[in-house]
Design a protein around this motif. Structure first.
Motif, PDB file in Angstrom:
ATOM      1  N   SER A   1       0.850  -1.190   0.000  1.00 65.12           N
ATOM      2  CA  SER A   1       0.000   0.000   0.000  1.00 65.12           C
ATOM      3  C   SER A   1       0.881   1.235   0.000  1.00 65.12           C
ATOM      4  O   SER A   1       1.799   1.345   0.811  1.00 65.12           O
ATOM      5  N   ASN A   2       0.608   2.139  -0.913  1.00 68.02           N
ATOM      6  CA  ASN A   2       1.302   3.420  -0.897  1.00 68.02           C
ATOM      7  C   ASN A   2       0.346   4.572  -0.639  1.00 68.02           C
ATOM      8  O   ASN A   2       0.643   5.728  -0.928  1.00 68.02           O
ATOM      9  N   LYS A   3      -0.839   4.224  -0.084  1.00 69.90           N
ATOM     10  CA  LYS A   3      -1.768   5.267   0.330  1.00 69.90           C
ATOM     11  C   LYS A   3      -1.184   6.022   1.516  1.00 69.90           C
ATOM     12  O   LYS A   3      -0.604   5.415   2.421  1.00 69.90           O
ATOM     13  N   LYS A   4      -1.366   7.321   1.508  1.00 71.78           N
ATOM     14  CA  LYS A   4      -0.802   8.150   2.566  1.00 71.78           C
ATOM     15  C   LYS A   4      -1.348   7.723   3.933  1.00 71.78           C
ATOM     16  O   LYS A   4      -2.544   7.607   4.130  1.00 71.78           O
TER      17      LYS A   4
ATOM     18  N   GLU B   1       0.944   3.218   4.415  1.00 73.28           N
ATOM     19  CA  GLU B   1       2.045   2.595   3.701  1.00 73.28           C
ATOM     20  C   GLU B   1       2.412   1.235   4.310  1.00 73.28           C
ATOM     21  O   GLU B   1       2.517   1.095   5.530  1.00 73.28           O
TER      22      GLU B   1
ATOM     23  N   LYS C   1      10.192  -0.946  -4.000  1.00 73.98           N
ATOM     24  CA  LYS C   1       9.341  -0.545  -5.117  1.00 73.98           C
ATOM     25  C   LYS C   1       9.594  -1.393  -6.370  1.00 73.98           C
ATOM     26  O   LYS C   1       8.712  -1.521  -7.218  1.00 73.98           O
TER      27      LYS C   1
ATOM     28  N   LYS D   1      -2.811  -3.750  -6.829  1.00 77.02           N
ATOM     29  CA  LYS D   1      -2.592  -2.326  -7.084  1.00 77.02           C
ATOM     30  C   LYS D   1      -2.469  -1.594  -5.759  1.00 77.02           C
ATOM     31  O   LYS D   1      -3.480  -1.373  -5.065  1.00 77.02           O
TER      32      LYS D   1
ATOM     33  N   SER E   1      -2.015   1.473  -4.909  1.00 79.17           N
ATOM     34  CA  SER E   1      -2.693   2.764  -4.764  1.00 79.17           C
ATOM     35  C   SER E   1      -4.173   2.603  -4.444  1.00 79.17           C
ATOM     36  O   SER E   1      -4.819   3.529  -3.946  1.00 79.17           O
TER      37      SER E   1
ATOM     38  N   ASN F   1      -5.276  -0.556  -2.974  1.00 81.63           N
ATOM     39  CA  ASN F   1      -5.380  -1.643  -1.997  1.00 81.63           C
ATOM     40  C   ASN F   1      -6.358  -2.722  -2.450  1.00 81.63           C
ATOM     41  O   ASN F   1      -7.184  -3.212  -1.681  1.00 81.63           O
TER      42      ASN F   1
END
Length: 966
Positions: free
Chosen positions: A290-293, A296, A322, A492, A494, A496
């Motif tokens: 997860s790269n959601k703010k 992570e 990454k 994905k 972004s 989740n």
């Protein structure tokens, strides 16, 4: 039948193209409830475009009455045409898809035109057969594909026939246009699952809502039975203290069980390093979860004792995570233990030897406030490996390396694309469909539905067919589920969530993949898949007439006889859908062979007859092209000889690649297709560019900006017209093209201009109409002129028509145009500019004073629109070249919008037509030179031209009112 009186149809004369294209582009973003969500099909035509084309194909153009001596002048015809345009503008809006008031206006217009045509032919010997004023002709699409075109024919009130060679396409059409009308307006017969009934459906079972509700209820029954049988393969996960170690976000979960959403795996191969060649190492393209703010999460491989394990971490994502173990593009990785490169050839070798395996990297679960990511444990991996499928699809994956990449890595059959657990789940759902068919039959009989004893494929409408219809839609849910439950599915970060396999027309190779839980209530869940599908039956199919669907080869079918024809055939060397659709076919065949035994008689989708120029299938590119040309000619010849004589045939062609040579649009597939159409005995009356796939991307960087589809309007060519010489062909082009082009770019009052980006394709219509109406156009040596050469001559006429030298432009504009052609916005030598200016009848000082160039230090350059001064007023400028006026309008449009551009145009209304034509010319020039950004500005001006003119008129009216008030 030479004495049949055929009024010209609207589509042969004019269309509100911008409105159709805008609606088609908007439709691409609509997913919930769209018929395309019933089942995936590739390159499906937007409903808006299909609906507009069929309507315009069936209504008479008002101008035809003048041709047969009726007292209708040009202005009256334009007013009537505008009313038909208004119907189309309403018809193509998504929110009007099932608006009966709008649809009835369209249906009434179709009936009115049909009765006019019948009246004209009332004394014809075949009037009863061909021109019955009480019955509309039926419709047929011989390349039905995803079913959008026959569905829209039904929506407009026509009895619809759909045929296709591909069984998957046939089933999609059956589910959309054939089965629903048989069970219209019925209440649900299943008394189970009443809690799934929506509040607004309590007393409203109109349309296909009752059928949809029954499918949901029986789907719930299937899911429950499946969970009873295989639920142990999808256990909840207990969060242990070891899992929560170092993870503050998991403290509250220790000792409790969480529902697993998905398992994330990495494919593995033996390490190429001799010191570790007994250990399987991961091929992971990313370790990011997860790269959601604020959420992570990533996977960290921890090395110990010549081994490694995966652990989930929270917080800032390291750069290395990454890219996972990926070393470069393609199948190139790095050994996680030794750093040794793993080459693509090595990965292929391992795969082909059957030594590629997999390892669990992470587990995604449902938390109290969203999704949580957990480190893997051996128990979860053991459960997955305990699955033992009884049936594995052994159909081989075709060796088409353009779109099917997995065979190179050892995944050679469709069974290889699934985990053992996924195969067990899909098999379980498939096997339950036989039981649910019997259950639905019994419930329907108990509820009072009559049983005619006929099966669904026999045209049944009673209990037997109803039970099978339920199985069909549940079989679709299973087929769609296979797209979400396979080892090509990716994660994905972004969003989740997992992303299904067919995000494009290919089966790619993936390295880390997602295994969704089919009972988790999220993406990859059987019930979620089914409920999304049923929105189509609930809301979007609407009231449609009857439909008939069967499997037929377009080259030999006899369904088209005396029917209206609109179709979307295969596109030259595009991806072979027969190869791709085998993925779905194996599961449809497993679950629905008992319902449609003949349709699923073969082990795979028929491929030999598929009209696609696929080199791997035919041995060479030339052989593939010959196959396509011959087969498509036969298919279109079949249509030409059997369609209803009262209507043109509309044929879609989709552009996939293009090139520019010598200023003309060239495309091998396009030319081959036109050759097939003309060789089949059709004359091309029109070509309408439809932007059905490209959305707002009007211009491709460095490429021709072709519309995604061109609709050809064709009539059967008259016999005995004879041949035409090349010189005569050019003479006819010069005589007829200017009037057609003037109408297209908006020369006629009230006509919406065709955007420059579409003009080259639209103008092919009147040019090819001349070329294709003759038996042949002959070169000077007596040889037959090719379509390619004809297109070059047609494009030359377009260029010459738009060239300012051919019009009455001022000398400053002529200078600017030629200078722009040579230098664009770059500087050039003063001496060259002086020579050119004198030749055009002006001077460098003159064009500088006009405010369109900058001159100094021996250099000259044109001013871009953004360089021109704000506050410019043509009323106070004593030298206003069209070039200057055009670029000031562009500046206002870009910086302040249509109203400001219109206000400026109101200050110089006499320049309007010249500005518009110059913009067309400059777009064509930029497009030829591949100046994409500059071309966009001119295209946008023409696209907005109608609104700009309207704004200028409004300003003019206000000014008049102020004068009156004063």
């Amino acid at each position: 039948m030479t004495d049949i009186k055929i009024p010209k149809k609207l589509i042969e004369v004019a269309l509100p193209l911008d409105d159709i294209n805008a609606a088609a582009a908007r439709e691409k973003s609509i997913r919930h409830g769209h018929p395309s969500t019933l089942h995936l099909w590739w390159a499906r035509r937007p409903l808006a475009a299909a609906r507009a084309v069929i309507f315009a194909q069936m209504v008479n153009d008002p101008g035809y009455q003048r041709e047969i001596g009726y007292g209708v002048n040009k202005q009256e015809a334009e007013k009537k045409r505008e009313k038909l345009f208004d119907i189309i503008r309403d018809l193509v809006k998504w929110e009007n898809t099932n608006n009966e008031e709008v649809l009835n206006r369209a249906r009434d217009a179709i009936w009115e035109s049909w009765r006019e045509t019948c009246h004209l032919n009332r004394n014809h010997p075949q009037a009863n057969e061909l021109f019955n004023p009480e019955k509309l002709p039926a419709f047929h699409d011989p390349f039905a594909g995803g079913g959008a075109i026959p569905l829209e024919a039904q929506r407009l009130g026509l009895e619809s026939y759909a045929t296709d060679l591909n069984p998957v396409a046939v089933m999609i059409n059956k589910a959309m246009i054939e089965i629903p009308p048989r069970f219209e307006g019925r209440e649900p017969v299943n008394s189970l699952g009443r809690e799934t009934r929506q509040a607004n459906l309590v007393n409203d079972w109109s349309g296909y809502k009752g059928l949809a509700e029954d499918v949901r209820r029986y789907g719930g029954w299937v899911r429950d039975r499946a969970y009873e049988q295989i639920g142990d393969l999808y256990p909840d996960l207990e969060v242990t203290e070891a899992m929560a170690s170092g993870r503050d976000d998991l403290t509250d979960y220790v000792g409790s069980k969480v529902k697993v959403i998905a398992w994330l795996w990495a494919r593995t191969v033996k390490s190429p390093n001799p010191a570790f060649n007994d250990i399987s190492v991961p091929l992971a393209s990313s370790f990011v979860l997860s790269n959601k703010k604020g959420q992570e999460a990533y996977i960290e491989p921890t090395i110990y004792d010549r081994q490694y394990k995966f652990e989930v971490r929270r917080g800032d994502i390291p750069q290395g995570a990454k890219k996972g173990t990926k070393a470069a593009r393609g199948a190139n990785f790095t050994c996680v233990l030794s750093g040794t490169p793993i080459t693509g050839d090595y990965v292929k070798e391992q795969g082909q030897k059957g030594q590629m395996s997999s390892k669990l990297m992470a587990i995604v679960a449902e938390g109290k406030k969203g999704r949580i990511f957990l480190s893997p444990n051996q128990e979860a991996e053991d459960v997955a490996r305990s699955a033992n499928p009884n049936w594995i699809p052994e159909t081989p994956i075709a060796p088409d390396k353009r779109a099917l990449w997995t065979p190179s890595y050892g995944l050679e059959t469709y069974g290889d694309l699934f985990t053992a657990r996924q195969l067990v789940a899909l098999e379980t759902f498939a096997d339950l469909l036989k039981e649910v068919t019997e259950l639905a039959f019994a419930d329907a009989k108990k509820a009072g539905m009559q049983d005619d004893g006929l099966k669904l494929h026999e045209g049944g409408r009673g209990c037997t067919a109803f039970g099978e219809a339920i199985a069909v839609y549940l079989g679709f849910a299973l087929s769609k589920l296979s797209d979400s439950c396979n080892t090509i599915v990716t994660w994905k970060p972004s969003m989740n969530q997992a992303i299904h396999m067919f995000t494009r027309q290919a089966i790619p190779m993936t390295w880390d993949y997602v295994e969704p839980n089919v009972f988790a209530g999220s993406m990859g869940d059987f019930s979620v898949t089914l409920n999304n599908m049923m929105r189509v039956l609930d809301k979007e199919i609407g009231k449609i007439s009857t439909g008939t669907v069967c499997q037929q080869d377009a080259a030999t079918q006899k369904v088209s006889i005396n029917k209206v024809i609109s179709t979307d055939p295969p596109y030259y060397d595009n991806i072979g859908y027969a190869d791709l659709s085998d993925f779905f076919y194996v599961w449809m065949r497993k679950s629905l062979r008992g319902v449609y035994p003949q349709l699923f008689a073969t082990m795979a989708v028929p491929k030999a007859e598929e009209l696609v120029a696929t080199p791997y299938r035919h041995g060479s590119k030339d052989a593939a092209e010959s196959f396509f040309l011959e087969g498509m000619t036969r298919a279109i010849e079949n249509l030409a000889g059997s369609g209803h004589p009262g209507f043109p045939i509309s044929i879609y062609y989709a552009f996939k690649q293009s090139e520019t040579k010598g200023g003309s649009t060239s495309n091998t597939g396009w030319e081959t297709f036109l050759e097939a159409v003309i060789s089949a005995g059709l004359a091309i009356d029109g070509t309408w560019p439809m932007r059905t796939e490209m959305g707002n991307r009007m211009i491709g960087s460095g490429t021709n900006a072709l519309a995604s589809s061109v609709v050809l309007i064709c009539q059967k060519r008259k016999i005995g017209i004879g041949t035409l010489s090349r010189r005569q062909f050019q003479r006819e082009l010069r005589a007829e093209m200017p009037e057609a082009l003037e109408a297209m770019i908006g020369g006629e009052s009230g006509q919406t201009p065709i955007a420059p980006v579409d003009l080259a394709q639209a103008a092919i219509g009147p040019g090819m109409a001349i070329y294709s109406k003759y038996d042949a156009v002959l070169n000077q040596d007596g040889s037959k002129m090719s379509v390619h050469d004809a297109l070059i001559l047609i494009n030359k006429e377009i260029t010459e028509f738009l060239n300012p030298d051919a019009g009455s432009y001022d000398t400053d504009t002529l200078f600017c145009s030629d200078w722009f052609d040579q230098y664009g916005w770059s500087q050039g030598e003063f001496g060259i500019a002086d020579t050119l200016a004198r030749a055009k009848g002006t001077s460098v000082e003159g064009v500088r004073e006009a405010g369109v160039v900058e001159a100094g230090a021996g250099k000259v350059r044109l001013l871009r629109w953004e360089d021109m001064p704000t506050g410019w007023d043509p009323k106070t400028d004593n030298r206003v070249p069209v070039w200057e006026a055009c670029h000031h309008i562009i500046r206002e449009l870009n910086q302040r919008g249509e109203a400001a551009a219109g206000a400026l145009l109101a200050r110089m209304p006499e320049q309007g037509e010249a500005i518009r034509q110059l913009a067309y010319h400059l777009y064509t020039l930029c497009e030829r030179k591949k100046w994409a950004e500059d071309a966009r500005a001119y295209n946008e001006l023409i696209t907005a031209w109608h609104a700009v003119v309207e704004a200028s008129i409004e300003v003019g009216h206000k000014d008049e009112q102020i004068g009156l008030d004063f």
